[in-house]
Design an enzyme around this catalytic site. Structure first.
Site, PDB file in Angstrom:
ATOM      1  N   LYS A 169       0.846  -1.204   0.000  1.00  0.00           N
ATOM      2  CA  LYS A 169       0.000   0.000   0.000  1.00  0.00           C
ATOM      3  C   LYS A 169       0.878   1.249   0.000  1.00  0.00           C
ATOM      4  O   LYS A 169       0.639   2.201  -0.743  1.00  0.00           O
ATOM      5  CB  LYS A 169      -0.949  -0.013   1.210  1.00  0.00           C
ATOM      6  N   GLN A 198      -5.117  -1.667   9.163  1.00  0.00           N
ATOM      7  CA  GLN A 198      -5.019  -2.987   8.533  1.00  0.00           C
ATOM      8  C   GLN A 198      -5.720  -4.027   9.404  1.00  0.00           C
ATOM      9  O   GLN A 198      -5.485  -4.111  10.608  1.00  0.00           O
ATOM     10  CB  GLN A 198      -3.541  -3.355   8.320  1.00  0.00           C
ATOM     11  N   ASP A 243     -11.317   2.828   3.157  1.00  0.00           N
ATOM     12  CA  ASP A 243     -11.685   1.418   3.033  1.00  0.00           C
ATOM     13  C   ASP A 243     -13.180   1.269   2.731  1.00  0.00           C
ATOM     14  O   ASP A 243     -13.618   0.183   2.336  1.00  0.00           O
ATOM     15  CB  ASP A 243     -11.384   0.676   4.347  1.00  0.00           C
TER      16      ASP A 243
HETATM   17  N1  GUN Z   1      -7.183  -6.804   5.403  1.00  0.00           N
HETATM   18  C1  GUN Z   1      -7.409  -7.526   4.275  1.00  0.00           C
HETATM   19  N2  GUN Z   1      -7.986  -6.749   3.334  1.00  0.00           N
HETATM   20  C2  GUN Z   1      -8.124  -5.529   3.870  1.00  0.00           C
HETATM   21  C3  GUN Z   1      -8.629  -4.288   3.366  1.00  0.00           C
HETATM   22  O1  GUN Z   1      -9.115  -4.162   2.236  1.00  0.00           O
HETATM   23  N3  GUN Z   1      -8.567  -3.233   4.226  1.00  0.00           N
HETATM   24  C4  GUN Z   1      -8.078  -3.343   5.490  1.00  0.00           C
HETATM   25  N4  GUN Z   1      -8.079  -2.263   6.249  1.00  0.00           N
HETATM   26  N5  GUN Z   1      -7.598  -4.479   5.972  1.00  0.00           N
HETATM   27  C5  GUN Z   1      -7.615  -5.550   5.168  1.00  0.00           C
END
Ligand code: GUN
Length: 284
Positions: free
Chosen positions: A51, A95, A118
């Protein structure tokens, strides 16, 4: 035919990088994403690294905060409140999953809707349910882009989503419904799941069980989207038994290289959108 997520993702990122340039030229600053990771889950660490790398690739700024699993929740809450109030921060992401003992609902509630890149907040989920989306959660948003890349119309099609998570299954079903599909959501308690799956023109597998979708569960000519990322003996395996399903499907996403590359790309798109919204609302 394979749906190449990697290619769609690269094209989307190239266009996004141009849009970011335009934003920087107009507002004199870079859009900024803040990422919080708690604990040492290796898969989560990889996602977070990618990311941050993705932000740099399209010309955005990023901040990352790493906390040990033994950090008091109040310390993470304080950081979230600080980021929420910081006008230089456009998007905030925690996350998931958080290690045991953390209150995910509480911590996520500290992210203002406008910075919820998100799309997980009750408001953003509610707006999606009402077909007035603001921020759409990244993985299902990416799936819609992949479906669009096939050029097939979606209206009137039978769509079956296997999985009902808040992060993928539910928003996926809402997006397909908003696109005028007839949508069924299947889950671990569904009876006759294989028979329901066989009716699907569009089958989305998001259950986290390696090779769960077998050829007998797929209609000839269906579009099969595999959201699964399972590690089996050190190898990435999807929720679809790709080798056997591929000959039946008209379109299918591979794992890796299908849905995966789209998720971070859509996160970056959401971050630019949040930054543009912040600038527009500052003007108003
Ligand atoms: N963990 C796995 N996929 C995601 C996501 O799309 N966003 C977040 N914040 N955590 C994740």
């Amino acid at each position: 035919m394979l749906i190449y997520g990697k290619e769609v993702s690269a094209n989307t990122r190239a266009a996004l990088a141009e849009d970011v340039k335009g934003f920087v030229g107009k507002y004199g600053r870079k859009p900024c994403l803040a990422v919080i990771i708690v604990g040492e889950d290796p898969a989560s660490q990889t996602y977070v690294r990618n990311k941050i790398k993705g932000c740099a690739e399209v010309g955005m700024a990023s901040l990352s905060y790493e906390y040990g699993a033994d950090t008091p929740q109040s310390e993470i809450a304080a950081k979230l409140k600080e980021l929420a109030a910081d006008p230089c921060v456009d998007g905030i992401l925690v996350q998931l999953p958080l290690p045991a003992g953390f209150d995910e609902k509480y911590l996520l509630s500290l992210i203002p809707d406008a910075k919820d890149v998100d799309g997980f907040s009750p408001t953003n989920m509610g707006l999606l349910a009402m077909n007035a989306p603001r921020t759409i959660s990244c993985t299902p948003f990416g799936v819609m882009k992949l479906l669009a890349s096939t050029g097939q119309p979606l209206a009137g099609k039978r769509a079956v989503v296997i999985g009902r998570s808040n992060t993928v299954g539910k928003p996926m079903a809402m997006l397909l419904l908003n696109a005028d599909c007839t949508v069924t959501v299947c889950h671990s308690k569904t009876e006759n799941l294989a028979a329901i799956a066989r009716e699907a023109d569009i089958l989305v597998a998001a259950i986290g069980k390696p090779k769960f979708v077998t050829a007998d569960m797929v209609k000839e000519g269906a579009t099969v989207i595999d959201v699964g990322i399972n590690r089996v003996d050190g190898k990435l395996v999807g929720d679809v038994d790709f080798e056997n399903v591929k000959d039946k499907a008209a379109y299918i996403t591979p794992v890796p290289g299908g849905v995966g590359p789209m998720t971070i790309t859509m996160l970056l798109c959401n971050t630019l959108q949040a930054a543009e919204n912040a600038e527009e609302s500052a003007k108003a």
